[in-house]
Write a protein that holds these residues in place. Structure first.
Motif, short mmCIF file in Angstrom:
data_model
loop_
_atom_site.label_atom_id
_atom_site.label_comp_id
_atom_site.label_asym_id
_atom_site.label_seq_id
_atom_site.Cartn_x
_atom_site.Cartn_y
_atom_site.Cartn_z
N LEU A 15 0.88 -1.24 -0.10
CA LEU A 15 0.02 -0.17 -0.15
C LEU A 15 0.87 1.34 -0.02
N VAL A 16 0.65 2.20 -0.75
CA VAL A 16 1.23 3.25 -0.90
C VAL A 16 1.08 4.30 0.38
N LEU A 17 2.06 4.68 1.20
CA LEU A 17 1.84 5.27 2.18
C LEU A 17 1.44 6.71 2.05
N ARG A 18 0.35 7.26 3.09
CA ARG A 18 -0.21 8.55 2.85
C ARG A 18 0.65 9.63 3.45
N LYS A 19 1.48 9.18 4.47
CA LYS A 19 2.66 10.13 5.16
C LYS A 19 3.85 9.46 4.72
N ALA A 20 4.84 10.20 4.73
CA ALA A 20 6.31 9.86 4.47
C ALA A 20 6.78 9.02 5.85
N PRO A 21 7.57 7.76 5.66
CA PRO A 21 8.17 7.38 6.82
C PRO A 21 8.85 7.99 7.67
N ARG A 22 8.80 7.91 8.95
CA ARG A 22 9.72 8.65 9.86
C ARG A 22 10.75 7.87 10.66
N LEU A 23 11.77 8.39 10.78
CA LEU A 23 12.91 7.66 11.55
C LEU A 23 12.47 7.74 13.39
N ALA A 24 13.00 6.60 13.60
CA ALA A 24 12.69 6.87 15.26
C ALA A 24 13.31 7.99 15.93
N ASP A 31 8.10 17.49 21.11
CA ASP A 31 9.05 17.76 19.91
C ASP A 31 8.39 17.62 18.47
N PRO A 32 8.65 18.50 17.78
CA PRO A 32 7.85 18.32 16.40
C PRO A 32 8.23 16.87 15.86
N ASP A 33 9.40 16.48 15.79
CA ASP A 33 9.78 15.19 15.36
C ASP A 33 8.88 14.02 15.99
N GLN A 34 8.73 14.09 17.07
CA GLN A 34 7.96 13.02 17.76
C GLN A 34 6.39 13.36 17.27
N VAL A 35 5.81 14.44 17.07
CA VAL A 35 4.44 14.61 17.01
C VAL A 35 4.33 14.25 15.29
N ARG A 36 5.17 14.44 14.58
CA ARG A 36 5.03 13.91 13.21
C ARG A 36 5.16 12.34 12.93
N LEU A 37 6.07 11.84 14.08
CA LEU A 37 6.18 10.33 13.99
C LEU A 37 4.90 9.82 14.38
N ASP A 74 24.31 6.38 2.94
CA ASP A 74 24.68 7.13 3.94
C ASP A 74 23.55 7.75 4.79
N MET A 75 23.83 7.07 6.10
CA MET A 75 22.66 7.48 7.04
C MET A 75 21.26 6.85 6.65
N ALA A 76 20.08 7.42 7.22
CA ALA A 76 18.91 6.72 7.05
C ALA A 76 18.76 5.34 7.35
N ASP A 77 19.18 4.90 8.44
CA ASP A 77 19.51 3.71 8.83
C ASP A 77 18.14 2.89 8.84
N LEU A 78 18.01 1.61 8.24
CA LEU A 78 16.75 1.06 8.21
C LEU A 78 16.20 0.50 9.38
N ASP A 79 16.95 0.20 10.36
CA ASP A 79 16.52 -0.25 11.67
C ASP A 79 15.74 0.74 12.46
N ASN A 80 16.12 2.17 11.94
CA ASN A 80 15.19 3.31 12.91
C ASN A 80 14.06 3.50 11.96
N TYR A 81 13.90 3.23 10.82
CA TYR A 81 12.68 3.44 10.17
C TYR A 81 11.85 2.14 10.45
N ALA A 82 12.63 0.84 10.65
CA ALA A 82 11.44 -0.15 10.98
C ALA A 82 10.99 -0.17 12.18
#
Length: 236
Positions: A15-24, A31-37, A74-82
């Motif tokens: 399924l196509v995500l409606r919101k972009a994946p966020r890192l942990a 914090d705005p990062d936590q809100v978006r996550l 470079d960066m964008a570590d997959l475990d932090n997305y998963a």
């Protein structure tokens, strides 16, 4: 004692995500990062809910699309997305998590019944006895690969198969395990322990089996190779 099990990558377009994946994020809850996550996780959980109604073992696939100008290794570590998505969706039947990154304008997600498969041809196996929050755990994991050759420069496929006791949250093992794989991945700096070049991982497969006889120990099998070279009978 139970041996590690390996599961196929879920089939299908997802399924196509409606919101972009966020890192942990470990910032404070406001914090705005936590809100978006949180917004991303709730929206994706809602999107996937029709696929999560069946009983039995299941697998999760997250395909992260990144801008074409972004360096994939470079960066964008997959475990932090998963990790945050698996944490949000996890139940006792989640036995495999796959995560990839590629240049694409969209990201996709898929949940499907888990299908066991044969493991990769070459693996490194270790049984750990130390707490995963300690340096001793990382040292035990590293001991399994310390004599392995570093994978040549470029993208890497990594699979980790865990066997754990029923009280263990296997998701929390991902990061300290990957942190110990610098003999395979190389270091970001020669003088820094536990900082591998894990941004090189563009294809990550994580598997779990539960065995009460292990108690708090962890049995771990590791398979890593240049992306596209690591084969199981399900690799696409």
């Amino acid at each position: 004692m139970t041996v590690p099990k390996w599961y196929r990558r879920p089939d299908g377009d997802g399924l196509v995500l409606r919101k972009a994946p966020r890192l942990a994020s470990w910032n404070k809850s406001s914090d705005p990062d936590q809100v978006r996550l949180r917004d991303y996780l709730e929206d994706t959980a809602q999107l996937l809910s029709p696929q999560l109604t069946a009983d039995g073992p299941w697998a999760l696939l997250l395909e992260v699309g990144l801008p074409s100008a972004r360096d994939l290794v470079d960066m964008a570590d997959l475990d932090n997305y998963a990790f945050p998505l698996a944490t949000r969706l996890r139940n006792e039947d989640l036995v495999a998590v796959w995560c990839t990154k590629r240049h694409a304008e969209i990201s996709r997600v898929l949940a499907a019944p888990a299908r066991e498969t044969t493991g990769p041809g070459t693996t490194y196996t270790v049984r750990t006895t130390a707490s995963a929050s300690t340096t001793a755990y990382k040292e035990q994991v590293r001991s399994a690969v310390v004599d392995a050759a570093e994978i040549p420069a470029g993208p890497v496929q990594l699979q980790l198969a865990f066997v754990v006791g029923p009280q263990r949250n296997w998701l929390t093992l991902w990061k300290p395990t990957i942190d110990a794989l610098d003999p395979l991945l190389g270091r970001t700096r020669e003088d820094r322990d536990w900082h591998p070049q894990d941004g090189r991982i563009t294809d990550l497969g994580l598997h779990v089996t539960v065995d009460a006889s292990l108690g708090h120990d962890v049995l771990l099998s590791i398979a890593a190779a240049p992306a596209g070279a690591l084969r199981t009978d399900d690799h696409r």
